[in-house]
Design an enzyme around this catalytic site. Structure first.
Site, PDB file in Angstrom:
ATOM      1  N   ASP A  97      -2.188 -18.326   2.055  1.00  0.00           N
ATOM      2  CA  ASP A  97      -3.243 -19.090   1.374  1.00  0.00           C
ATOM      3  C   ASP A  97      -3.787 -20.187   2.282  1.00  0.00           C
ATOM      4  O   ASP A  97      -5.006 -20.365   2.421  1.00  0.00           O
ATOM      5  CB  ASP A  97      -2.760 -19.659   0.027  1.00  0.00           C
ATOM      6  CG  ASP A  97      -1.317 -20.165   0.058  1.00  0.00           C
ATOM      7  OD1 ASP A  97      -0.665 -20.040   1.115  1.00  0.00           O
ATOM      8  OD2 ASP A  97      -0.848 -20.705  -0.963  1.00  0.00           O
ATOM      9  N   ASP A 125      -5.395  -7.034   5.605  1.00  0.00           N
ATOM     10  CA  ASP A 125      -6.619  -6.410   5.089  1.00  0.00           C
ATOM     11  C   ASP A 125      -7.582  -7.505   4.636  1.00  0.00           C
ATOM     12  O   ASP A 125      -8.769  -7.517   4.982  1.00  0.00           O
ATOM     13  CB  ASP A 125      -6.223  -5.503   3.905  1.00  0.00           C
ATOM     14  CG  ASP A 125      -7.318  -4.526   3.526  1.00  0.00           C
ATOM     15  OD1 ASP A 125      -8.376  -4.529   4.182  1.00  0.00           O
ATOM     16  OD2 ASP A 125      -7.122  -3.758   2.573  1.00  0.00           O
ATOM     17  N   LYS A 127       4.089 -15.255   2.952  1.00  0.00           N
ATOM     18  CA  LYS A 127       4.115 -16.074   1.738  1.00  0.00           C
ATOM     19  C   LYS A 127       5.585 -16.347   1.437  1.00  0.00           C
ATOM     20  O   LYS A 127       6.112 -16.044   0.350  1.00  0.00           O
ATOM     21  CB  LYS A 127       3.401 -15.293   0.607  1.00  0.00           C
ATOM     22  CG  LYS A 127       3.143 -16.080  -0.646  1.00  0.00           C
ATOM     23  CD  LYS A 127       2.143 -17.203  -0.506  1.00  0.00           C
ATOM     24  CE  LYS A 127       2.059 -17.994  -1.789  1.00  0.00           C
ATOM     25  NZ  LYS A 127       1.371 -19.298  -1.631  1.00  0.00           N
ATOM     26  N   TYR A 133       0.819  -1.213   0.000  1.00  0.00           N
ATOM     27  CA  TYR A 133       0.000   0.000   0.000  1.00  0.00           C
ATOM     28  C   TYR A 133       0.855   1.266   0.000  1.00  0.00           C
ATOM     29  O   TYR A 133       0.388   2.335  -0.361  1.00  0.00           O
ATOM     30  CB  TYR A 133      -0.952   0.012   1.205  1.00  0.00           C
ATOM     31  CG  TYR A 133      -2.054  -1.026   1.130  1.00  0.00           C
ATOM     32  CD1 TYR A 133      -2.026  -2.030   0.184  1.00  0.00           C
ATOM     33  CD2 TYR A 133      -3.127  -0.988   2.003  1.00  0.00           C
ATOM     34  CE1 TYR A 133      -3.018  -2.985   0.118  1.00  0.00           C
ATOM     35  CE2 TYR A 133      -4.135  -1.945   1.946  1.00  0.00           C
ATOM     36  CZ  TYR A 133      -4.067  -2.940   0.995  1.00  0.00           C
ATOM     37  OH  TYR A 133      -5.051  -3.886   0.926  1.00  0.00           O
ATOM     38  N   ASP A 193     -11.081  -9.057   6.771  1.00  0.00           N
ATOM     39  CA  ASP A 193     -12.415  -8.974   6.149  1.00  0.00           C
ATOM     40  C   ASP A 193     -13.023 -10.370   6.026  1.00  0.00           C
ATOM     41  O   ASP A 193     -14.216 -10.558   6.236  1.00  0.00           O
ATOM     42  CB  ASP A 193     -12.320  -8.361   4.741  1.00  0.00           C
ATOM     43  CG  ASP A 193     -12.626  -6.873   4.734  1.00  0.00           C
ATOM     44  OD1 ASP A 193     -12.275  -6.196   5.721  1.00  0.00           O
ATOM     45  OD2 ASP A 193     -13.207  -6.381   3.748  1.00  0.00           O
TER      46      ASP A 193
END
Ligand code: NAD
Length: 369
Positions: A221, A245, A189, A141, A249
């Site tokens: 994942d 993020d 990851k 970001y 959610d």
């Protein structure tokens, strides 16, 4: 207790839910004899329209002078064609960066009364209580270079972290895990990304300083699947900006609605408090938004910026009570309940206010005995 709170209601449902969060803060101030003051400024789409920028200087100055900032949400469909640096969301990223908070705390827990709202089976979510610690100032970001080159038809962003950025957020996660169930998965990851390898190595180096906390590492994942299969196995979850993020959610399905999730961003000059949800343009102005995420955000503000733990717990207990009593905003009416009348945003705020009055009155009466 004196507290100067800056209110940035923002766009869409932001003002509707923030009004109810402020109502509970005023209740706590009135009943506890605290001196809370509230100033209001513009951010996001409303600021673009009035001031030509998503983060006016007056807003930033007021934020830096406050003890805590309470934000609703920013964004709106009319701004979707603007470049990222001109959109309402740019104001949000800029204020996060200016306030300096790097640890975004996002609790997600299963309310027994809302078990029917989750697409997961009640026995899967029963007892789930997760606290995401999301790094908020680094990663994709904020990383540079970033560009969409329309001539060549290419675009790129940069996921970048340095060691000290990982250390400071990891320390927050270890410290928060310690008084809880002392389990800390760090999510990355590392099988593909160098930046995740740095993340994993840095968190691993810190672990011996927190011997009571059990650290493990999960790929993002796999973690997203485990969160849905066995949410109860999670306690505190440490992760970087983008992964946090998305995973937080995703965990809205445990709580029954995105409108239930609060958040706090700590570690900087001034803490920033905002519900996890966005401006929800599809329901804005209808008076039907769920204000409980914003109200639970107010509880986090009292906990982390005012040290008023008992009042934070009282707000959380009030939310549980109104849910246990069967009150539901439209987003919480699911399954066989859809024929019931939905509680409006303001009605829900008023119900929490009433419950909070009772709970604090009772607490004060017990102390007086
Ligand atoms: P959203 O969170 O606004 O909405 C997603 C879905 O959840 C919608 O159907 C919405 O009606 C519902 N919802 C969200 N909050 C709710 C609430 N309190 N009560 C009931 N239902 C609720 O996400 P989106 O639709 O992807 O984004 C809308 C706008 O918000 C975009 O401009 C986006 O960039 C922005 N956004 C802002 C923030 C923020 O300000 N922190 C966060 C996410 C998205």
């Amino acid at each position: 207790m004196k507290l100067k709170v800056l209110i940035l209601a923002g766009d869409g449902i932001g003002p509707e839910v923030t009004q109810e969060a402020v109502r509970v803060l005023k209740t706590v101030a009135d009943l506890g004899g605290h001196d809370f003051s509230f100033d209001e400024k513009r951010i996001g789409g409303v600021a673009i329209k009035a001031d030509g920028t998503p983060l006016p200087k007056a807003t930033l100055d007021a934020a830096l002078e406050s003890d805590a900032v309470l934000l609703g949400a920013v964004g709106g469909n009319e701004f979707n064609s603007l470049t990222p640096d001109k959109r309402p969301e740019a104001g949000l990223l800029a204020i996060r960066q200016a306030l300096g908070g790097f640890a975004n705390l996002r609790p997600a827990f299963a309310h027994p009364a809302l078990a029917i709202n989750s697409p997961l089976r009640p026995e899967v979510i029963d007892g789930a209580d997760i606290l995401f610690v999301r790094e908020l100032l680094g990663g994709l970001y904020f990383g540079k270079p970033r560009e969409w080159n329309r001539e060549t038809g290419e675009a790129w962003n940069t996921m970048r972290y340095n060691r000290s950025e990982v250390v400071r957020v990891a320390r927050v996660a270890f410290e928060l895990a310690s008084p809880r169930r002392r389990k800390l998965p760090s999510v990355d990851k590392a099988n593909v990304l160098e930046v995740s390898q740095l993340w994993r190595a840095t968190v691993t180096e810190l672990a011996p300083q927190y011997p009571d906390v059990t650290l493990d590492h999960q790929y993002v994942d796999a973690c997203s699947m485990h969160l849905m299969n066995t949410p109860r196995n999670f306690d505190v979850v440490l992760t970087e900006n983008l992964f946090g993020d998305i995973l937080s959610d995703e965990s809205a399905v445990i709580t029954g609605s995105l409108g239930m999730l609060p958040s706090a961003t700590i570690g900087g000059a001034v803490n920033l408090y905002e519900p996890v949800h966005g401006s929800a343009p599809d329901i804005a102005g209808k008076g039907i938004a769920n204000p409980l995420g914003a109200i639970l955000t107010a509880a986090m503000l009292l906990r982390h910026s005012a040290g008023l733990e008992q009042d934070a717990l009282a707000i959380e207990a009030s939310v549980r009570k109104v849910l246990d009593d069967g009150h539901r905003t439209a987003d919480l009416l699911r399954g066989g309940e859809t024929k019931r009348k939905a509680t409006s945003t303001q009605e829900m705020g008023a119900l929490v206010h009433e419950a909070l009055n009772e709970i604090i009155d009772r607490r004060q009466a017990m102390h007086a005995v």
